[in-house]
Design a protein around this motif. Structure first.
Motif, short mmCIF file in Angstrom:
data_model
loop_
_atom_site.label_atom_id
_atom_site.label_comp_id
_atom_site.label_asym_id
_atom_site.label_seq_id
_atom_site.Cartn_x
_atom_site.Cartn_y
_atom_site.Cartn_z
N ALA A 385 0.33 -1.29 -0.35
CA ALA A 385 -0.30 -0.18 -0.03
C ALA A 385 0.78 1.20 -0.06
O ALA A 385 2.03 1.09 0.64
CB ALA A 385 -1.16 0.09 1.36
N GLY A 388 0.66 7.16 2.40
CA GLY A 388 -0.76 7.25 2.73
C GLY A 388 -2.08 6.86 3.60
O GLY A 388 -2.68 7.37 3.88
N GLU A 389 -1.63 5.56 2.27
CA GLU A 389 -3.12 4.38 2.78
C GLU A 389 -2.75 3.66 4.43
O GLU A 389 -3.56 3.40 5.16
CB GLU A 389 -3.22 3.27 2.03
N SER A 391 -1.15 5.43 6.88
CA SER A 391 -1.54 6.37 7.60
C SER A 391 -2.53 6.26 8.19
O SER A 391 -2.95 5.78 9.59
CB SER A 391 -1.34 7.63 7.45
N ALA A 392 -3.89 5.49 7.50
CA ALA A 392 -5.08 5.60 8.21
C ALA A 392 -4.98 3.60 8.75
O ALA A 392 -5.90 3.74 9.97
CB ALA A 392 -5.69 4.67 6.63
N ARG A 393 -3.94 3.31 8.65
CA ARG A 393 -3.81 1.82 9.98
C ARG A 393 -3.65 1.94 11.09
O ARG A 393 -2.95 0.80 12.04
CB ARG A 393 -3.43 1.03 8.41
#
Length: 458
Positions: A385, A388-389, A391-393
């Motif tokens: 991933a 930026g993606e 960071s959502a985890r």
């Protein structure tokens, strides 16, 4: 049903001797003996599944080799007057082994219980070796090996070396073959160097550096405590513990380190200093940074307690993120050179500075516990991933609370997790609320990730 048995490991003809304790032994012994009933929280713990399971005789033989290899595992510490501590390395003796028998499906739970039994009580350092062993046996084979050690015997780096050496012994190596290939510094040898003229000069230089930094540092880091009245009205307050688990930080810190030409450890310490300065209003930040003190090959192989604190003072840390990180490298390098000293002597000098009102706030602690040989993606592979993606985890949890610790307002540990880096933070609620703790942790992550994202846009 679980049955209980006790066996012993016999040690014959191992190295023996008596001498002054090392600086590391003195420092940790002083801490754990002051803690009293709370001392077990400093014990090190390993609950290891054995795959495939092995006969108890083989496991005990392997542990005997481990004892023969590392003196710290059969060393006692005896007070000697008001300012002395002697290490006694026993060349012979017996170590009790707790055995629990149960069905195989219950082995993990029995091992966990046995771990608490072994590590949940204090060590009598004058009378017993700082090492305890337990076996969980199922149908005649050992399924779990449980080890508990006093912090006086090893630090976290030493624990990793002990585990590696045990695995090599299990594979057929001996104490002699391993020490011939990779000589390990033993505590008596380390103490002899420290007591030499060279060692005394290093000690004096380190303590002088410490006092100079403390005199130059900020008297207060937290300008506006979150709840100052709690320090008086609630002396038994508990310190919350927060854990930030970030896959994005694990990726971003490598990119930023490569771009700025520094280590990833410097990136994280610099980011923490930058964030703390911005939050507190103190442009200068001082951390006590835990240093492994294993700069020489023989020291790197040692299973002993060598880690001590360096005094890290970063001025103008609130200005520019990149500048703070770059300067962290050189400041940390000098600080680490002065991270070996007689802790008891330093404590007396610091106490005099505190009495005169000349000491900086040195209640913030930083401990990067990661082993460079064990990366976050060794077992998981790198994530596909985008940053930026990832960071959502990020996950933030509040695992536990701790009793107050002397001269601790904030303590942060850096840990390696599968596929992520973790920042574990404990803070005094009188100076930092839970909201403030979250702001700090996410601020460290965001500053590193933002820099890494900017690099992608070049």
């Amino acid at each position: 049903m679980t049955t209980v048995e006790e066996r012993t490991i016999g040690l014959d003809c191992a190295r023996a001797g008596t001498g002054p304790a090392t600086w590391g032994q003195r420092a940790i012994w002083g801490v754990v003996t002051r803690l009293g009933a709370d001392a077990p929280r400093y014990n090190l713990r390993l609950d290891l599944p054995l795959t495939p399971p092995r006969p108890a005789s083989r496991v005990l033989a392997d542990l005997t080799e481990l004892l023969r290899m590392h003196d710290s595992l059969h060393t006692r510490l005896l007070p000697d007057g008001d300012d002395g501590l002697t290490q006694v390395v026993d060349g012979t003796g017996e170590l009790s082994v707790e055995v629990r028998r149960c069905p195989a499906e219950k082995a993990p739970g029995v091992g966990e219980t046995l771990m608490e039994e072994l590590a949940g009580r204090s060590f009598d350092h004058a009378r017993e070796w700082p090492f305890r062993v337990g076996l969980v046996e199922c149908d005649g084979l050992v399924h779990r090996l449980v080890l508990a050690a006093s912090h006086t015997a090893m630090d976290l780096w030493g624990e990793g070396r002990m585990l590696r050496d045990l695995r090599l012994i299990e594979a057929g190596e001996s104490a002699e073959s391993l020490l011939a290939a990779r000589p390990a510094l033993q505590p008596l040898d380390a103490a002899a160097v420290q007591a030499s003229p060279l060692g005394r000069r290093r000690d004096e230089a380190a303590r002088r550096y410490w006092c100079e930094r403390l005199t130059a540092g900020p008297r207060r880091i937290f300008q506006d405590p979150a709840a100052p009245e709690r320090a008086v009205t609630d002396p038994g307050r508990l310190f919350p513990n927060a854990l930030l688990r970030s896959p994005a930080l694990a990726v971003a810190v490598e990119r930023v380190a490569a771009d700025l030409g520094v280590s990833d450890a410097a990136v994280l310490l610099g980011a923490a200093s930058h964030q703390l300065a911005r939050m507190t209003g103190s442009s200068d930040v001082l951390f006590q940074v835990v240093v492994s003190n294993r700069f020489q090959p023989a020291a790197a192989e040692s299973v002993s307690t060598m880690a001590q604190e360096a005094v890290f003072l970063l001025t103008d840390a609130d200005q520019d993120f990149e500048d703070a990180v770059r300067r962290t490298r050189s400041v940390a390098f000098t600080a680490f050179r002065h991270a070996g000293y007689d802790k008891w002597a330093l404590d007396r000098e610091v106490a005099r500075l505190v009495e005169r009102g000349e000491a900086a706030d040195h209640s913030c602690w930083w401990n990067d516990t990661r082993d460079p040989a064990d990366g976050p993606f060794d077992t998981t592979g790198r994530p596909g991933a985008a940053l930026g993606e990832l960071s959502a985890r990020t996950e933030l949890t509040w695992p536990t609370e701790f009793l107050p610790r002397k001269n601790v307002s904030v303590a942060v540990d850096v840990l390696t997790a599968p596929g992520a880096l973790e920042l574990a933070m404990t803070a005094d609620p009188a100076v930092l609320t839970r909201e403030g703790m979250e702001r700090f942790l996410r601020g460290v992550e965001e500053s590193v990730v933002a820099k890494a994202l900017a690099l992608e846009e070049r």
